[in-house]
Design a protein around this motif. Structure first.
Motif, PDB file in Angstrom:
ATOM      1  N   GLU A 196       0.830  -1.211   0.000  1.00 55.31           N
ATOM      2  CA  GLU A 196       0.000   0.000   0.000  1.00 55.31           C
ATOM      3  C   GLU A 196       0.857   1.250   0.000  1.00 55.31           C
ATOM      4  O   GLU A 196       0.550   2.224  -0.686  1.00 55.31           O
ATOM      5  CB  GLU A 196      -0.940  -0.015   1.204  1.00 55.31           C
ATOM      6  CG  GLU A 196      -1.970  -1.125   1.088  1.00 55.31           C
ATOM      7  CD  GLU A 196      -2.987  -1.111   2.207  1.00 55.31           C
ATOM      8  OE1 GLU A 196      -2.750  -0.430   3.226  1.00 55.31           O
ATOM      9  OE2 GLU A 196      -4.023  -1.785   2.054  1.00 55.31           O
ATOM     10  N   ALA A 197       1.959   1.213   0.777  1.00 49.43           N
ATOM     11  CA  ALA A 197       2.838   2.372   0.807  1.00 49.43           C
ATOM     12  C   ALA A 197       3.436   2.599  -0.578  1.00 49.43           C
ATOM     13  O   ALA A 197       3.487   3.726  -1.071  1.00 49.43           O
ATOM     14  CB  ALA A 197       3.942   2.170   1.842  1.00 49.43           C
ATOM     15  N   ALA A 198       3.873   1.513  -1.217  1.00 53.10           N
ATOM     16  CA  ALA A 198       4.470   1.630  -2.545  1.00 53.10           C
ATOM     17  C   ALA A 198       3.454   2.174  -3.546  1.00 53.10           C
ATOM     18  O   ALA A 198       3.767   3.016  -4.383  1.00 53.10           O
ATOM     19  CB  ALA A 198       4.992   0.273  -3.005  1.00 53.10           C
ATOM     20  N   GLU A 199       2.218   1.698  -3.412  1.00 49.30           N
ATOM     21  CA  GLU A 199       1.175   2.139  -4.328  1.00 49.30           C
ATOM     22  C   GLU A 199       0.830   3.606  -4.080  1.00 49.30           C
ATOM     23  O   GLU A 199       0.648   4.385  -5.017  1.00 49.30           O
ATOM     24  CB  GLU A 199      -0.059   1.253  -4.134  1.00 49.30           C
ATOM     25  CG  GLU A 199      -1.010   1.288  -5.305  1.00 49.30           C
ATOM     26  CD  GLU A 199      -2.179   0.346  -5.107  1.00 49.30           C
ATOM     27  OE1 GLU A 199      -2.003  -0.703  -4.453  1.00 49.30           O
ATOM     28  OE2 GLU A 199      -3.272   0.676  -5.591  1.00 49.30           O
ATOM     29  N   SER A 200       0.760   3.979  -2.802  1.00 52.74           N
ATOM     30  CA  SER A 200       0.408   5.358  -2.470  1.00 52.74           C
ATOM     31  C   SER A 200       1.455   6.346  -2.941  1.00 52.74           C
ATOM     32  O   SER A 200       1.164   7.518  -3.149  1.00 52.74           O
ATOM     33  CB  SER A 200       0.223   5.524  -0.957  1.00 52.74           C
ATOM     34  OG  SER A 200      -0.838   4.731  -0.530  1.00 52.74           O
ATOM     35  N   LEU A 201       2.704   5.875  -3.061  1.00 58.01           N
ATOM     36  CA  LEU A 201       3.753   6.758  -3.558  1.00 58.01           C
ATOM     37  C   LEU A 201       3.697   6.873  -5.071  1.00 58.01           C
ATOM     38  O   LEU A 201       4.486   7.579  -5.681  1.00 58.01           O
ATOM     39  CB  LEU A 201       5.130   6.237  -3.141  1.00 58.01           C
ATOM     40  CG  LEU A 201       5.493   6.481  -1.676  1.00 58.01           C
ATOM     41  CD1 LEU A 201       6.739   5.689  -1.313  1.00 58.01           C
ATOM     42  CD2 LEU A 201       5.712   7.957  -1.409  1.00 58.01           C
ATOM     43  N   GLY A 202       2.764   6.113  -5.665  1.00 56.92           N
ATOM     44  CA  GLY A 202       2.595   6.199  -7.117  1.00 56.92           C
ATOM     45  C   GLY A 202       3.563   5.314  -7.890  1.00 56.92           C
ATOM     46  O   GLY A 202       3.695   5.455  -9.096  1.00 56.92           O
ATOM     47  N   LEU A 203       4.261   4.391  -7.182  1.00 57.09           N
ATOM     48  CA  LEU A 203       5.190   3.510  -7.893  1.00 57.09           C
ATOM     49  C   LEU A 203       4.422   2.585  -8.824  1.00 57.09           C
ATOM     50  O   LEU A 203       3.376   2.054  -8.461  1.00 57.09           O
ATOM     51  CB  LEU A 203       6.001   2.669  -6.900  1.00 57.09           C
ATOM     52  CG  LEU A 203       7.046   3.405  -6.066  1.00 57.09           C
ATOM     53  CD1 LEU A 203       7.664   2.458  -5.049  1.00 57.09           C
ATOM     54  CD2 LEU A 203       8.120   3.997  -6.953  1.00 57.09           C
ATOM     55  N   LYS A 204       4.963   2.377 -10.003  1.00 65.70           N
ATOM     56  CA  LYS A 204       4.322   1.478 -10.963  1.00 65.70           C
ATOM     57  C   LYS A 204       4.501   0.040 -10.502  1.00 65.70           C
ATOM     58  O   LYS A 204       5.397  -0.267  -9.731  1.00 65.70           O
ATOM     59  CB  LYS A 204       4.922   1.681 -12.349  1.00 65.70           C
ATOM     60  CG  LYS A 204       4.537   3.011 -12.943  1.00 65.70           C
ATOM     61  CD  LYS A 204       5.236   3.240 -14.264  1.00 65.70           C
ATOM     62  CE  LYS A 204       5.138   4.692 -14.660  1.00 65.70           C
ATOM     63  NZ  LYS A 204       6.041   5.542 -13.851  1.00 65.70           N
ATOM     64  N   ASP A 238       7.916  -1.478 -10.585  1.00 70.67           N
ATOM     65  CA  ASP A 238       8.801  -0.851  -9.602  1.00 70.67           C
ATOM     66  C   ASP A 238       8.488  -1.320  -8.189  1.00 70.67           C
ATOM     67  O   ASP A 238       9.384  -1.460  -7.368  1.00 70.67           O
ATOM     68  CB  ASP A 238       8.675   0.679  -9.668  1.00 70.67           C
ATOM     69  CG  ASP A 238       9.446   1.248 -10.852  1.00 70.67           C
ATOM     70  OD1 ASP A 238      10.152   0.469 -11.492  1.00 70.67           O
ATOM     71  OD2 ASP A 238       9.317   2.454 -11.116  1.00 70.67           O
ATOM     72  N   VAL A 240      10.617  -2.695  -3.831  1.00 65.62           N
ATOM     73  CA  VAL A 240      10.043  -2.828  -2.493  1.00 65.62           C
ATOM     74  C   VAL A 240       9.830  -4.288  -2.105  1.00 65.62           C
ATOM     75  O   VAL A 240      10.280  -4.727  -1.049  1.00 65.62           O
ATOM     76  CB  VAL A 240       8.703  -2.055  -2.407  1.00 65.62           C
ATOM     77  CG1 VAL A 240       8.083  -2.232  -1.029  1.00 65.62           C
ATOM     78  CG2 VAL A 240       8.933  -0.582  -2.712  1.00 65.62           C
ATOM     79  N   PHE A 269       0.503   6.219   6.974  1.00 66.21           N
ATOM     80  CA  PHE A 269      -0.211   5.099   7.574  1.00 66.21           C
ATOM     81  C   PHE A 269       0.020   5.023   9.083  1.00 66.21           C
ATOM     82  O   PHE A 269       0.994   5.554   9.609  1.00 66.21           O
ATOM     83  CB  PHE A 269       0.278   3.787   6.958  1.00 66.21           C
ATOM     84  CG  PHE A 269       0.028   3.684   5.479  1.00 66.21           C
ATOM     85  CD1 PHE A 269      -1.117   3.071   5.006  1.00 66.21           C
ATOM     86  CD2 PHE A 269       0.945   4.189   4.571  1.00 66.21           C
ATOM     87  CE1 PHE A 269      -1.348   2.966   3.642  1.00 66.21           C
ATOM     88  CE2 PHE A 269       0.722   4.085   3.204  1.00 66.21           C
ATOM     89  CZ  PHE A 269      -0.424   3.475   2.741  1.00 66.21           C
ATOM     90  N   ASN A 300       9.371   7.999 -10.408  1.00 69.71           N
ATOM     91  CA  ASN A 300       8.116   8.497 -10.972  1.00 69.71           C
ATOM     92  C   ASN A 300       8.169   9.918 -11.496  1.00 69.71           C
ATOM     93  O   ASN A 300       7.596  10.219 -12.523  1.00 69.71           O
ATOM     94  CB  ASN A 300       7.012   8.422  -9.920  1.00 69.71           C
ATOM     95  CG  ASN A 300       6.352   7.081  -9.932  1.00 69.71           C
ATOM     96  OD1 ASN A 300       7.021   6.095 -10.220  1.00 69.71           O
ATOM     97  ND2 ASN A 300       5.074   7.038  -9.663  1.00 69.71           N
TER      98      ASN A 300
END
Lengths: 300, 254
Positions: A198-206, A209, A214, B91, B113
Motif C-alpha cells: 500500500e505504501a508503494a502504491e500510495s507513492l505512485g510507484l508502478k 517498480d 520494495v 499510515f 516516478n
C-alpha cells in the motif's frame, strides 16, 4: 534482522549431560564394532578402492569417477538455475490476477508435490527423450554440434555426445525442483505485509517498480533460508536421474561398485562427495543469508 | 480557507460501500476544498479509514461518485494510474521500506516516478528531512529510529512526491505517548503550509489547532460535521457526545 554476535564462548560448554551422552555413544559404537568384527565377513580394501576411482580411462582422460562428480556438478548447477527461474515464474503465477494462470500454476505444483519424484522422472523422461526432443528438432541440433565443439561449451555442458543426456537430466530435476521453489517464492512474497504494498502504491510507484524495489528485496531475505534447503535437496535429488542412465555420480558409483566389487568403499566415497558438495553449498548460502539480512528488521 | 468560489478538490457524493453483507459506508457526502484540513474521528469500525482509502483508491466504492483533483473515480475501479502521485498517504504503521535507508525511502519514488535525477532527489530528500526535523538521520535504517521518527520520515516521504492532497490514517495510534507530540507538531506545520489534508485521528488537540472542519462518523455514516470547537464542546448529536465522553473520560479525571 540485526544479527547479534554469537556468544561463542558459551556455545561449546560441556555439561554433565554431554558427558553422559558421549559415554553412551562410545559404548554403542564399541559394541557395534565388536559385534561386526565377529559377524561380518567383509574385507575392507581402501587402497584398491582409492586406486580404482583414480584410474584414468582407456584414453588416459579424466578418471570415470571424476567425470561422474563433474556431471553431478553440471547437472546441479543448470538445474538449480532453471528450477529457480521456473520457481519464480510459477510462484508469481500463483499470485496472478488472472485465474486461469493461477489454476495452471497450482495444478503443476500439486502434480509434482503429490507424486514420487522417481515416478515423475520415469514418465517425464520417456516423454522428453522419445517425444519432445525429436519433435523440437533438438536431436539434430544437439548431434550436429558434436564436431566443432568449443572449449567453453565443453566446460559448461560437457562432451557434446552427452548433451541430450544432460538436457534430459536437467529438465527432470528442474521441473521437480521448480515446483518446490515456486512454493517458497509464493510464501516469501506472501509474507510481505500488506502495508508495504500500500505504501508503494500510495507513492505512485508502478507495478513493476513495486516488485523490483520494495517487494523482491524483502522477499529475497525471507526466501534465501528455505531456498538453501531446497538447493541441497536438489543436489541430492540429482542422484535419482541415474536411473534414466544420466551418467552422474550415483550412476558412476553403481558401475564402479559392481565392476570392482568394492561396494562399501565406493559408496562411502560417493556419499562423501555428496556430503562435501552440500556442505560447501550450505556454508556459501549461509554467508549470502547473513549479507542479505544484515541491515534491517523485517516488518512483522 | 473556506473559499466557496473554487470547486472542491475532493468531492464525495452519496457513496455506499459493502464488505460482503456489511455496509461499511452509508450515503457519504463530503467536500474538501483546496488547502483545507479535515479531521475525521469516530469509534473503530465506523468506516473512517475505509473512506480515506477510497479517496486514494486503496479501496473502491460500490455506489456514488468520488472526484479527486478533477478526476472522476469510478465505482469498483482501482485506476491508481490516473491519480498518480497527487494523493499521498501516511499510515498508522508508518510502512517505511525496512531494507532501505531513510534517504533511500525518500528518494525512491521521486526518482522512479517524477524522473528526478539522483542528485536532485538527494537535495529534495534532505530538504524534507530537515522539515520534519530529522536531517541527521538520513543514513539510518528505519529499525534504528523511534516510532515518532519513523512516522516523521513517512510524512517526509509523502511530501517528496509533492502531493496535492495528503491523507493520514490514524498516524499517531501506533506511537508511544511521548512521541505523539512530535508527529502532531509536524502535521500542524504541514497543514499551515496549505496542503490539503484529510486526517483520521482522535487527537483533539491537533484538530483544534489545525483543522478547519471536524467530521464525526459512526456505523458508516457521517453523523455530524462542523467547526472543531462546536464538535468538541457543543456536539449536537447524542452519538457524538457519547463518543467524546468515552475518549475524554480519562483525560478529565486524570
Amino acid at each position: 534482522m540485526a544479527l547479534a554476535p554469537h556468544p561463542r564462548a558459551s556455545r561449546y560448554k560441556f555439561s554433565w549431560l554431554d558427558v553422559i551422552l558421549l559415554v553412551a555413544l562410545a559404548a554403542v559404537g564399541t559394541w557395534i564394532w565388536f559385534r561386526s568384527s565377529i559377524g561380518i565377513a567383509y574385507d575392507w580394501n581402501w587402497t584398491e578402492a582409492f586406486e580404482t576411482i583414480n584410474t584414468p580411462d582407456r584414453d588416459g582422460g579424466t578418471p570415470y569417477f571424476y567425470t561422474g562428480v563433474i556431471a553431478t556438478l553440471r547437472l546441479s548447477l543448470w538445474s538449480a538455475m532453471i528450477a529457480t527461474m521456473l520457481g519464480v515464474l510459477i510462484g508469481l503465477g500463483r499470485r496472478s490476477g488472472i485465474s486461469s494462470i493461477r489454476v495452471v500454476c497450482s495444478s503443476y505444483i500439486q502434480m509434482i508435490r503429490n507424486m514420487p519424484p522417481l515416478v515423475f522422472i520415469f514418465i517425464f523422461y520417456f516423454f522428453i527423450s522419445n517425444q519432445l526432443i525429436p519433435l523440437l528438432g533438438l536431436e539434430n541440433l544437439l548431434r550436429a554440434s558434436t564436431d566443432d565443439q568449443s572449449y567453453v561449451s565443453g566446460i559448461l555442458f560437457g562432451p557434446a555426445r552427452l548433451w541430450e543426456n544432460l538436457l534430459s537430466g536437467v529438465l527432470c530435476i528442474s521441473f521437480i525442483g521448480g515446483a518446490y521453489i515456486a512454493e517458497i517464492v509464493r510464501a516469501g512474497i506472501g509474507a510481505i505485509p500488506r502495508g508495504q504494498w500500500e505504501a508503494a502504491e500510495s507513492l505512485g510507484l508502478k507495478k513493476l517498480d513495486r516488485y523490483r524495489f520494495v517487494i523482491f528485496p524483502q522477499a529475497f531475505a525471507r526466501i534465501v533460508p528455505p531456498l538453501t534447503g531446497q538447493y541441497i535437496s536438489l543436489v541430492k535429488d540429482s542422484s535419482i536421474v541415474s536411473l534414466i542412465s544420466i551418467q552422474e555420480l550415483t550412476f558412476v558409483g553403481t558401475e564402479i561398485a559392481n565392476s570392482s566389487g568394492l561396494i562399501f568403499e565406493t559408496w562411502i566415497f560417493v556419499g562423501l562427495v555428496y556430503f562435501l558438495l552440500c556442505l560447501v553449498l550450505s556454508l556459501g548460502l549461509r554467508f549470502v543469508e547473513r549479507r542479505v539480512t544484515m541491515h534491517f528488521h523485517m516488518a512483522a | 480557507m473556506n473559499d466557496t468560489s473554487t470547486p472542491p478538490i475532493i468531492e464525495v457524493g452519496h457513496v455506499n460501500k459493502w464488505f460482503g453483507d456489511f455496509q461499511v459506508l452509508r450515503d457519504i457526502n463530503l467536500d474538501v476544498r483546496r488547502g483545507e484540513c479535515v479531521v475525521i474521528c469516530g469509534p473503530s469500525g465506523s468506516g473512517k479509514s475505509t473512506l480515506i482509502r477510497c479517496i486514494n483508491r486503496l479501496e473502491t466504492h460500490d455506489e456514488g461518485t468520488v472526484r479527486v483533483n478533477g478526476i472522476e473515480l469510478k465505482a469498483g475501479e482501482r485506476h491508481t494510474k490516473s491519480l498518480g502521485s497527487s494523493v499521498g498517504m501516511v499510515f498508522q504503521d508508518f510502512n517505511l521500506f525496512p531494507h532501505m535507508t531513510v534517504m533511500e525511502n525518500l528518494t525512491l519514488a521521486p526518482m522512479r516516478n517524477l524522473k528526478v535525477s539522483k542528485s536532485d532527489a538527494l537535495v529534495l530528500g534532505a530538504r524534507y528531512l530537515d522539515r520534519v526535523h530529522i536531517g541527521d538521520q538520513a543514513d539510518k535504517y528505519p529499525a534504528q529510529l523511534s516510532g515518532g521518527q519513523q512516522q516523521r520520515v513517512a510524512i517526509a516521504r509523502s511530501l517528496c512526491m509533492k502531493p496535492e492532497i495528503l491523507l493520514f490514517d490514524e498516524p499517531t495510534s501506533a506511537l508511544d505517548p511521548e512521541m505523539i507530540r512530535e508527529v502532531l507538531d509536524v502535521m500542524s506545520e504541514v497543514a499551515e503550509e496549505g496542503i490539503t489534508m484529510v486526517c483520521v485521528s482522535h487527537e483533539m488537540g491537533f484538530a483544534k489547532k489545525a483543522a478547519d472542519k471536524v467530521i464525526f462518523m459512526d456505523h458508516g455514516e457521517i453523523v455530524e460535521r462542523g467547526d472543531p470547537d462546536v464538535i468538541f464542546h457543543n456536539p449536537q448529536h447524542e452519538r457524538t457526545r457519547a463518543f467524546l465522553d468515552q475518549i475524554l473520560h480519562y483525560e478529565a479525571t486524570a
